[in-house]
Scaffold this motif. Structure first.
Motif, short mmCIF file in Angstrom:
data_model
loop_
_atom_site.label_atom_id
_atom_site.label_comp_id
_atom_site.label_asym_id
_atom_site.label_seq_id
_atom_site.Cartn_x
_atom_site.Cartn_y
_atom_site.Cartn_z
N ASP A 31 0.75 -1.26 0.02
CA ASP A 31 -0.03 0.10 0.15
C ASP A 31 0.80 1.18 -0.12
O ASP A 31 0.20 2.45 0.12
N ALA A 32 1.97 1.27 -0.44
CA ALA A 32 3.12 2.42 -0.48
C ALA A 32 2.99 2.66 -1.73
O ALA A 32 3.82 3.85 -2.40
N LEU A 33 2.42 1.93 -2.85
CA LEU A 33 2.45 2.24 -4.21
C LEU A 33 1.21 2.86 -4.72
O LEU A 33 0.14 2.33 -4.37
N ALA A 34 1.26 4.02 -5.53
CA ALA A 34 0.09 4.74 -5.87
C ALA A 34 -0.65 3.95 -6.77
O ALA A 34 -0.11 3.31 -7.86
N THR A 35 -2.01 3.66 -6.63
CA THR A 35 -2.94 3.16 -7.46
C THR A 35 -4.28 3.91 -7.62
O THR A 35 -5.02 4.20 -6.63
N ALA B 177 -0.32 3.88 2.68
CA ALA B 177 0.84 3.79 3.36
C ALA B 177 1.03 3.24 4.92
O ALA B 177 1.86 3.60 5.50
N GLY B 178 -0.11 2.61 4.97
CA GLY B 178 -0.25 2.27 6.54
C GLY B 178 -0.56 3.05 7.53
O GLY B 178 -0.52 2.95 8.81
N SER B 179 -1.14 4.62 7.09
CA SER B 179 -1.12 5.48 7.92
C SER B 179 -2.62 6.07 8.07
O SER B 179 -3.22 6.42 6.99
N LYS B 180 -2.97 6.49 9.20
CA LYS B 180 -4.29 7.24 9.34
C LYS B 180 -4.22 8.66 8.41
O LYS B 180 -5.54 8.90 8.15
N ILE B 181 -3.03 9.29 8.25
CA ILE B 181 -3.06 10.50 7.65
C ILE B 181 -3.52 10.14 6.34
O ILE B 181 -4.01 11.00 5.61
N LEU B 182 -3.36 9.13 5.49
CA LEU B 182 -3.86 8.90 4.20
C LEU B 182 -5.03 7.69 4.02
O LEU B 182 -5.19 7.13 3.11
N GLU B 183 -5.70 7.58 5.24
CA GLU B 183 -6.79 6.57 5.47
C GLU B 183 -7.93 6.81 4.13
O GLU B 183 -8.26 5.40 3.55
N ASN B 184 -8.01 7.84 3.65
CA ASN B 184 -9.01 7.74 2.66
C ASN B 184 -8.75 8.42 1.23
O ASN B 184 -9.34 9.13 0.49
#
Lengths: 94, 483
Positions: free
Chosen positions: B76-80, B87-94
Motif C-alpha cells: 500500500d505504499a505504491l500509488a493506484t 501507506a499504512g497511515s491514518k493520515i492517508l486513510e481515505n
C-alpha cells in the motif's frame, strides 16, 4: 533533552501529548548515544555519498505535460471551493 | 491451483484449464477465509479484480502479456488510481491517488490482475508489520509471530497463497526481511533498476521497489516486468530493460566457477541465533557441494551501518513527510484556530508514534549545528560502506549473508525502538550502498522459515537469480508456502 525536543516538535510541526513526549525523550537519549558511535569512524578526506545512483542523471526535454486535471488534483483536498484549496485565514485585516 | 508457481499456472491459463476469472475467484475466496487471521491486506478489491479478469478472459489468452490473468497484490505504499493508497497511515486513510505508480502500470500492461493493497508498517517504518495504523500482520507459519516488515503484508499474502506475487519496497530490508521470516523469495533490485514514480517516499536515496514470489524463477519474471527506464524518475537507470526469464530457459543448476564471499562481520555477529547460524552453515556447505568456491571477506565499516542508516533515513523522512500538512490531501484536523494549528494538529493526529519519532530524529540531525556531525558524517560513512562492498565484490561473484539474526519473534515482544533497529543489522548496509540483494528461503529453524541473502554488484541481479534458483532447488525450498 526535553527543551530541545519541544523545539524540535515546533520545527517539525508535531505536538505529541506529554506522556508520549516523555517516552520519546527517554528513547531519544538512547538513540542519540547510539548514533554518536559514528564519531569513531575515520572519515578524513572521504567525500559524502548522498545518492547511490550509478548513472548520470538522465536528461529530457523540458516540455510541460498535463498529467492531471485540476479536478483530479482537488479530489483529495480536505476543503476546496472547486478551484482553490481552502485554508484558515492567514492575513489579518479587513 | 493457487499453490502453484506463476510459471506453472501460466501453462494452465494458456491451455484454458482455468480461466483468469476462476483463478482470481479462487484467490479472493482464499483471502476471505484466511484474512481475519493474517491481516495481509489493508484493502481488497474483489469487484475490480473480477471485472479485470473477466475482461482478460473475453479478449482471450495473450502470449505477449507475461502476467496474463495472474492474481497479484501490491504494497500500500505504491500509488493506484483506482484503489486507496494509505501507506499504512491514518493520515492517508481515505486517499485515492490521481495516478498509478510506474511499477504497477507495468504489472497492468503485462496482464496481471491486482487483488488489493498489502498491509505494511506505517510509511514503511518498522520491521514487523505491527506498526500499521489499521491492523498488525501475522506470520502464516505461526500467527502469534510477526511477519517482518515493513512489507509484511506482501510476504504474508505470497507465502500463504493469497496471491501469486506481490510488489514491496525495501528501504532498509523491508523486502528481504519479511520474505525471510515468511519463507518466500524477495528481491531488492539495484537502486535505479525500478522507477520510484508513484512510490510514497520514505527515504528517497534508499527506497527501491521489488517483487515477492514463491520461486526464484517467478521473481525473475516479475523483475523483468517492473524494471526499465522511466523519465518521471530521474534516478531511474537509462539502461535497457533486461529479460531475466531467459536465464531459466536452460538454467545452470550447479555453482561451478562461482566465488561466494562471506562477510565475516555478519557471521561473527553476537546477535545471531544458534539455530539460524547452523542453517546458514548448512547452506554454505550445500553451495560448496554444488561447486562454489567460498571465500571469507572483511567489511570493516559494516559496524557503522545501523547508525549511518538511521541518520540518513530519518533525515530524508523528515523532509519527505513534510508534504503531509492537511492542506492538499490527507487528514485535516477539525476546526483549527489558525494555519499553524492546522499543520501541527493534522500531523500529530495523522502520524503514529514511530513516524513522529523518526521525523523528530531527522529534524534533529539536519538542524543547524548538528548537520555536519550527523548527516554529513553518516553520508561519509555511507561511502566507506559502499567501498567495502565494491572491494569484496571485486574478488567474488556475489556475497552470501544472513537476512535476520533470529527467526520471526512473538508479536509485541520487542518494544524498544533501538532494540528493534538492531534487528535490521544485516540488511541496512545494502540500501546504503545501492546494490541488489535477493533473499531466498534456506530451511526451517525453531519451526519457522529462515532466509539468506545473495548480494551482488550493481545491476548484476542475473547472477543472484541463477544462484538463487540453483540453491533453492537443491535445498528443496523452491515454492515453499504455508497454506
Amino acid at each position: 533533552m526535553a527543551t530541545d525536543l519541544i523545539h524540535l516538535c515546533k520545527l517539525a510541526k508535531l505536538s505529541p501529548d506529554e506522556k508520549t513526549l516523555e517516552k520519546i525523550s527517554n528513547q531519544f537519549t538512547d538513540i542519540i548515544n547510539y548514533i554518536d558511535t559514528l564519531s569513531e569512524a575515520d572519515t578524513e578526506n572521504v567525500a559524502p555519498l548522498y545518492s547511490p545512483v550509478f548513472h548520470e542523471s538522465a536528461v529530457r526535454e523540458d516540455i510541460a505535460v498535463r498529467r492531471q486535471t485540476p479536478d483530479q488534483i482537488l479530489k483529495n483536498a480536505p476543503d476546496t471551493d472547486g478551484t482553490y484549496f481552502i485554508v484558515p485565514r492567514i492575513v489579518e485585516g479587513k | 491451483m493457487i499453490t502453484r508457481s506463476i510459471t506453472e499456472i501460466k501453462k494452465a491459463l494458456a491451455k484454458k484449464e482455468i480461466s483468469a476469472a476462476e483463478l482470481t475467484k479462487a484467490c479472493l475466496d482464499h483471502i476471505e477465509k484466511t484474512e481475519p487471521a493474517l491481516g495481509a491486506f489493508i484493502n481488497v478489491y474483489p469487484e475490480q479484480a473480477l471485472a479485470r479478469a473477466k475482461e482478460l478472459d473475453e479478449k482471450g489468452y495473450d502470449e505477449s502479456m507475461p502476467l496474463w490473468g495472474i492474481p497479484v497484490s501490491v504494497k500500500d505504499a505504491l500509488a493506484t488510481k483506482t484503489m486507496k493508497t494509505t501507506a499504512g497511515s491514518k493520515i492517508l486513510e481515505n486517499f485515492t491517488p490521481p495516478y498509478t505508480a510506474f511499477a504497477v502500470e507495468q504489472l497492468e500492461k503485462a496482464g496481471a490482475v491486482i487483488l488489493g493493497k498489502n498491509n505494511m508498517d506505517e510509511f514503511a517504518m518498522g520491521s514487523t508489520c505491527e506498526n500499521s495504523a489499521f491492523k498488525a500482520g501475522s506470520n502464516p507459519w505461526n500467527t502469534d509471530c510477526v511477519a517482518g516488515g515493513s512489507s509484511g503484508g506482501s510476504a504474508i499474502s505470497v507465502a500463504s497463497c493469497q496471491s501469486f506475487a506481490s510488489l514491496g519496497t525495501d528501504t532498509g530490508g523491508s523486502i528481504r526481511q519479511p520474505a525471510s521470516l515468511c519463507g518466500c523469495v524477495g528481491m531488492k533490485p539495484t537502486y535505479g533498476r525500478v522507477s520510484r514514480y508513484g512510490l510514497l517516499a520514505y527515504a528517497s536515496s534508499l527506497d527501491q521497489i521489488g517483487p515477492f514470489t514463491r520461486t526464484v524463477e517467478d521473481n525473475a519474471l516479475m523483475l523483468s516486468v517492473i524494471s526499465g527506464h522511466d523519465e518521471r524518475d530521474s534516478t531511474s537507470s537509462p539502461r535497457e530493460k533486461e529479460d531475466f526469464t531467459k536465464l531459466f530457459q536452460n538454467p545452470k543448476m550447479d555453482l561451478k566457477g562461482v566465488v561466494i564471499g562471506l562477510p565475516k562481520e555478519f557471521f561473527e555477529s553476537k546477535a545471531m541465533d544458534a539455530e539460524v547460524a547452523k542453517l546458514c552453515a548448512q547452506t554454505i556447505e550445500e553451495a560448496k557441494k554444488l561447486g562454489a568456491e567460498i571465500k571469507e571477506v572483511s567489511m570493516p565499516h559494516l559496524v557503522y551501518s545501523i547508525a549511518s542508516y538511521y541518520i540518513i533515513a530519518s533525515a530524508e523522512a523528515s523532509s519527505n513527510l513534510a508534504r503531509y500538512d492537511g492542506i492538499r490531501y490527507g487528514h485535516r484536523t477539525n476546526q483549527p484556530k489558525d494555519l499553524d494549528e492546522l499543520y501541527t494538529m493534522s500531523r500529530t493526529e495523522g502520524f503514529g508514534e514511530e513516524v513522529q519519532r523518526r521525523i523528530l530524529l531527522g529534524t534533529y540531525v539536519l538542524s543547524a549545528g548538528y548537520y555536519d556531525a550527523y548527516y554529513k558524517k553518516a553520508a561519509q560513512v555511507r561511502r566507506l560502506i559502499r567501498e567495502d562492498y565494491e572491494k569484496a565484490l571485486k574478488e567474488c561473484t556475489f556475497l552470501l549473508a544472513p537476512v535476520s539474526p533470529i527467526t520471526a519473534w512473538k508479536k509485541g515482544s520487542v518494544t524498544d525502538p533501538l532494540q528493534m533497529y538492531q534487528m535490521d543489522i544485516f540488511t541496512l548496509s545494502l540500501n546504503l550502498s545501492g546494490l541488489p540483494g535477493l533473499s531466498i528461503p534456506v530451511g526451517m529453524a525453531n519451526n519457522m522459515p529462515v532466509g539468506m541473502q545473495l548480494i551482488g554488484s550493481a545491476f548484476d541481479e542475473a547472477s543472484l537469480l541463477c544462484a538463487g534458483h540453483s540453491l533453492t532447488t537443491h535445498l528443496g525450498t523452491n515454492n515453499q508456502y504455508k497454506f
